[in-house]
Design a protein around this motif. Structure first.
Motif, short mmCIF file in Angstrom:
data_model
loop_
_atom_site.label_atom_id
_atom_site.label_comp_id
_atom_site.label_asym_id
_atom_site.label_seq_id
_atom_site.Cartn_x
_atom_site.Cartn_y
_atom_site.Cartn_z
N UNK A 291 84.80 53.18 36.21
CA UNK A 291 86.24 52.92 36.13
C UNK A 291 86.70 52.62 34.71
N UNK A 292 85.76 52.38 33.81
CA UNK A 292 86.13 52.05 32.43
C UNK A 292 86.06 53.26 31.51
N UNK A 293 84.90 53.93 31.48
CA UNK A 293 84.74 55.08 30.58
C UNK A 293 84.80 56.42 31.31
N UNK A 294 84.91 56.38 32.66
CA UNK A 294 85.05 57.57 33.50
C UNK A 294 83.83 58.48 33.48
N UNK A 295 82.69 57.94 33.08
CA UNK A 295 81.46 58.72 33.14
C UNK A 295 81.00 58.85 34.59
N UNK A 296 80.64 60.06 34.99
CA UNK A 296 80.09 60.29 36.32
C UNK A 296 78.57 60.25 36.20
N UNK A 297 77.94 59.32 36.92
CA UNK A 297 76.50 59.14 36.77
C UNK A 297 75.84 58.88 38.11
N UNK A 298 74.52 59.00 38.10
CA UNK A 298 73.73 58.83 39.31
C UNK A 298 73.21 57.40 39.38
N UNK A 299 73.52 56.73 40.48
CA UNK A 299 73.12 55.34 40.62
C UNK A 299 71.61 55.21 40.81
N UNK A 300 70.99 56.21 41.39
CA UNK A 300 69.56 56.12 41.70
C UNK A 300 68.71 56.20 40.44
N UNK A 301 68.96 57.19 39.58
CA UNK A 301 68.11 57.38 38.40
C UNK A 301 68.78 56.93 37.10
N UNK A 302 70.02 56.41 37.21
CA UNK A 302 70.71 55.85 36.04
C UNK A 302 70.89 56.89 34.94
N UNK A 303 71.25 58.10 35.33
CA UNK A 303 71.45 59.21 34.40
C UNK A 303 72.79 59.87 34.70
N UNK A 304 73.31 60.69 33.79
CA UNK A 304 74.53 61.45 34.11
C UNK A 304 74.34 62.25 35.40
N UNK A 305 75.43 62.43 36.12
CA UNK A 305 75.33 63.05 37.43
C UNK A 305 74.79 64.47 37.33
#
Length: 256
Positions: free
Chosen positions: A89-103
């Motif tokens: 919600x802050x930087x609008x990066x879409x990422x994967x919660x499981x592996x902590x990497x960009x989606x």
């Protein structure tokens, strides 16, 4: 609060032991905050939240915003995507919660990590005198140079960096920039790339010399400026009086 507790907060310790020898408890959060400097309050709160993290909360890989997985599931055909696909919600990066990497759309975490490793290995290979690709020092996106100079600008975050060494472009006019051989901000491949210790020593010596010489130059400029001002204040009235008292016959004779 013990002054020795401040370095503990700065170093990442959120739970501070009571300084009283007879007490084995921890200081309350309000007590620690009341005795911290303003620049350390944010660090303490961050470390405090970091210590309270559970398996359902992680930080954004780009801006470190705390993000919880609870309540984010959305009904779609793929059960994994809505559960682990997070948009900050802050930087609008879409990422994967499981592996902590960009989606990684369409790829499992294991496949993505394997592909990312292959990409890093490929990027580090030197072909035709240069790396296959260089990673942006800010957003970590790999960029391939087709032609041109070493000065690169990332299209995603607009960061200026050097393609040869991967460092950000830094510039201070007095100390030089990334293209200067003797600047502390200079590229490591531009000057003595095979002798890093000698390069750091020479650049550090030049930087130290500039730091020592700068005050002398400033004082010298101020002194010269002050002398010029004094001379001007003395000479101008004399010149004005002599010009005003010029002989009336017009022969250019000065009475003074």
């Amino acid at each position: 609060m013990n002054p020795n507790s401040v370095p503990l907060v700065v170093s990442g310790l959120a739970e501070i032991v009571c300084p009283i020898p007879e007490c084995s408890g921890y200081l309350a959060e309000s007590v620690v905050l009341a005795h911290l400097a303003s620049e350390n309050v944010a660090k303490y709160k961050y470390f405090l939240e970091l210590g309270r993290l559970d398996s359902g909360t992680k930080t954004c890989p780009k801006c470190s915003l705390f993000t919880s997985l609870k309540g984010r599931a959305q009904p779609t055909q793929n059960k994994d995507e809505p559960k682990y696909k997070i948009q900050c919600s802050k930087c609008e990066l879409v990422w994967c919660f499981r592996c902590h990497a960009p989606w990684h759309d369409g790829l499992k975490c294991r496949e993505y990590r394997k592909g990312d490793k292959l990409l890093r290995n490929w990027a580090s290979i030197i072909e035709h005198g240069q790396r296959n690709a260089q990673k942006c020092p800010r957003c970590k996106v790999h960029i391939q140079r087709v032609d041109g100079c070493d000065h690169m600008t990332c299209r995603q975050c607009n960061t200026n960096f050097c393609y040869r060494c991967g460092e950000k472009y830094r510039q201070l006019r007095f100390f030089g920039d990334h293209t200067s051989n003797l600047s502390v901000f200079g590229c490591k491949y531009r000057y003595l790339p095979e002798k890093p210790h000698l390069r750091r020593f020479i650049r550090g010596s030049v930087c130290a010399g500039k730091v020592l010489v700068a005050p002398v130059l400033i004082v010298l400029v101020v002194v010269i400026g002050a002398l010029a001002l004094v001379i001007g204040l003395v000479a101008f009235p004399i010149y004005y009086i002599c010009k005003k008292n010029k002989h009336p016959n017009g022969m250019g004779r000065w009475l003074c």
